[in-house]
Design an enzyme around this catalytic site. Sequence first.
Site, mmCIF file in Angstrom:
data_model
loop_
_atom_site.group_PDB
_atom_site.id
_atom_site.type_symbol
_atom_site.label_atom_id
_atom_site.label_comp_id
_atom_site.label_asym_id
_atom_site.label_seq_id
_atom_site.Cartn_x
_atom_site.Cartn_y
_atom_site.Cartn_z
ATOM 1 N N GLY A 1 40.399 53.058 30.452
ATOM 2 C CA GLY A 1 41.253 51.449 30.207
ATOM 3 C C GLY A 1 41.091 50.829 31.365
ATOM 4 O O GLY A 1 42.304 52.104 32.567
ATOM 5 N N ASP B 1 28.691 56.456 39.608
ATOM 6 C CA ASP B 1 29.538 56.371 39.034
ATOM 7 C C ASP B 1 30.346 55.534 38.876
ATOM 8 O O ASP B 1 31.208 55.750 39.839
ATOM 9 C CB ASP B 1 29.871 57.012 37.700
ATOM 10 C CG ASP B 1 30.543 56.663 35.905
ATOM 11 O OD1 ASP B 1 31.065 55.252 36.455
ATOM 12 O OD2 ASP B 1 31.383 57.377 35.513
ATOM 13 N N THR C 1 31.996 52.999 37.359
ATOM 14 C CA THR C 1 33.787 52.446 36.518
ATOM 15 C C THR C 1 34.680 52.817 37.185
ATOM 16 O O THR C 1 35.300 54.008 38.210
ATOM 17 C CB THR C 1 33.226 53.825 35.188
ATOM 18 O OG1 THR C 1 31.694 53.697 35.230
ATOM 19 C CG2 THR C 1 34.319 53.392 34.156
ATOM 20 N N ALA C 2 35.515 51.753 37.024
ATOM 21 C CA ALA C 2 36.663 51.967 38.109
ATOM 22 C C ALA C 2 37.164 52.297 39.129
ATOM 23 O O ALA C 2 38.541 52.253 39.405
ATOM 24 C CB ALA C 2 37.705 53.779 36.960
ATOM 25 N N ALA C 3 35.595 51.678 40.267
ATOM 26 C CA ALA C 3 36.304 51.559 41.157
ATOM 27 C C ALA C 3 37.362 49.672 41.024
ATOM 28 O O ALA C 3 37.758 50.346 42.228
ATOM 29 C CB ALA C 3 34.717 50.827 41.748
ATOM 30 N N GLY C 4 37.108 48.655 41.071
ATOM 31 C CA GLY C 4 37.484 47.705 40.946
ATOM 32 C C GLY C 4 39.090 48.008 40.795
ATOM 33 O O GLY C 4 40.012 47.887 41.065
ATOM 34 N N ASP C 5 39.263 49.617 39.584
ATOM 35 C CA ASP C 5 40.808 49.929 38.960
ATOM 36 C C ASP C 5 41.102 50.050 40.460
ATOM 37 O O ASP C 5 42.944 50.095 40.531
ATOM 38 C CB ASP C 5 40.504 50.509 37.816
ATOM 39 C CG ASP C 5 40.066 49.579 36.933
ATOM 40 O OD1 ASP C 5 40.733 48.324 37.240
ATOM 41 O OD2 ASP C 5 39.497 50.059 36.040
ATOM 42 N N THR D 1 36.764 41.441 44.980
ATOM 43 C CA THR D 1 35.865 42.332 45.000
ATOM 44 C C THR D 1 34.586 41.568 45.097
ATOM 45 O O THR D 1 33.834 41.623 44.368
ATOM 46 C CB THR D 1 36.728 43.410 44.816
ATOM 47 O OG1 THR D 1 36.324 42.824 42.733
ATOM 48 C CG2 THR D 1 37.777 43.534 45.458
ATOM 49 N N LEU D 2 33.582 42.202 45.894
ATOM 50 C CA LEU D 2 31.799 41.956 45.827
ATOM 51 C C LEU D 2 31.268 42.870 45.954
ATOM 52 O O LEU D 2 30.504 43.391 46.355
ATOM 53 C CB LEU D 2 31.768 40.875 47.050
ATOM 54 C CG LEU D 2 33.041 39.883 47.597
ATOM 55 C CD1 LEU D 2 32.392 39.253 48.985
ATOM 56 C CD2 LEU D 2 32.819 39.133 46.613
ATOM 57 N N ASN E 1 43.879 53.245 33.821
ATOM 58 C CA ASN E 1 43.253 53.211 35.530
ATOM 59 C C ASN E 1 44.179 53.362 36.794
ATOM 60 O O ASN E 1 44.548 53.622 37.171
ATOM 61 C CB ASN E 1 41.561 52.551 35.759
ATOM 62 C CG ASN E 1 40.883 53.612 34.770
ATOM 63 O OD1 ASN E 1 41.097 54.829 34.590
ATOM 64 N ND2 ASN E 1 39.646 52.722 34.318
ATOM 65 N N GLY F 1 44.306 49.407 32.295
ATOM 66 C CA GLY F 1 45.924 49.222 32.476
ATOM 67 C C GLY F 1 45.771 50.919 32.988
ATOM 68 O O GLY F 1 46.413 51.581 34.396
ATOM 69 N N GLU G 1 42.898 43.625 28.789
ATOM 70 C CA GLU G 1 42.682 44.323 27.553
ATOM 71 C C GLU G 1 43.212 44.284 26.551
ATOM 72 O O GLU G 1 44.070 44.750 26.148
ATOM 73 C CB GLU G 1 42.181 45.404 27.766
ATOM 74 C CG GLU G 1 40.843 45.280 29.110
ATOM 75 C CD GLU G 1 40.197 46.697 29.886
ATOM 76 O OE1 GLU G 1 40.780 48.067 29.716
ATOM 77 O OE2 GLU G 1 39.149 46.711 29.294
HETATM 78 O O1 RIB Z 1 36.877 49.167 34.603
HETATM 79 C C1 RIB Z 1 36.622 49.979 33.983
HETATM 80 C C2 RIB Z 1 37.510 50.032 32.210
HETATM 81 O O2 RIB Z 1 37.184 49.649 31.301
HETATM 82 C C3 RIB Z 1 36.726 51.626 31.889
HETATM 83 O O3 RIB Z 1 37.657 52.730 32.330
HETATM 84 C C4 RIB Z 1 37.302 51.242 29.941
HETATM 85 O O4 RIB Z 1 37.944 51.860 29.059
HETATM 86 C C5 RIB Z 1 37.507 49.749 30.525
HETATM 87 O O5 RIB Z 1 38.500 49.228 30.012
#
Ligand code: RIB
Length: 293
Positions: A38, A240, A242-246, A214-215, A42, A40, A137
Amino acid sequence: MKALCFGSLNIDYTYRVDHFVARGETLLSQGLQVFSGGKGLNQSIALSRAGAAAYHAGSIGTDGLFLLEELHQAGVNTDCVTVSREIRTGHAIIQNSPDGDNCILLYGGANQTITRDQIDEVLTHFAAGDVLVLQNEINELGYLMQQAHDRGLRIALNPSPMNDTVPDLPLDTVDWLLVNEVEAGQILGCGVTNGVAAARALREKLPHAAIVLTLGGEGAVYADGDCVFAQSAVPVRAVDTTAAGDTFTGYFLAAMLEGKTPQQAMALAAKAAAISVTRPGAAPSIPRREEVE
Ligand code: RIB
């Protein structure tokens, strides 16, 4: 000073695939892992691991109690997370390709059941000067932004995932806008070909906000009333993303809250995001401050 992240908590079902499933195709995945995620959650974990006093607010069902445990272990205060017996926790179905790329399908679940009473109650625990960190979200974002602004909180908005509700948000309340190139293009109504020019154009739309664009592997651009500069990415082999931007968002904001310059904050965030893409999963991939330093 507190950083309140009022946002999503998701159970991430991450499937390893050799290519993203196409229209009409049935694809056997090569593996499934379940992670805390999520945007949030992250970002709360990134804020806390970067050293900020992080508080998370949001909603889950009883199937998502392990997400609270993940937040606790990362040092995030979860007193403002509501747990419901009637609603399922939000979840994400994530396809992760061999080059580390992903595509994500969201089920909102409890994330989309936020009430105005809940928002009013949460905000009583925060005061002028605290920072509210938001993504796109959860529901009731516009009300939340206006109430927080009226209480004197500063607002960091990462309007991800982008949809047609974003232009209707009270964007004049935003102090930091953090977007990727797709989101920037959607706000500007044109594709992003030049990061610096796009960040400047975003400033014209939100003249009170500092912009972080971010690019991906091309780095990031920062723009405020005093300066515009590019931050290069740290080259790594992505497993992976996922969550790099977070991770970038949490680290950048935590560094700004501790008094770093925008240049220092962007450099720290770039390193943290680079580490996160070398590891699988969302929340578990977010590094600790000592590693990043
Ligand atoms: O930014 C990555 C996240 O986007 C994931 O963890 C997923 O749950 C979505 O919310």
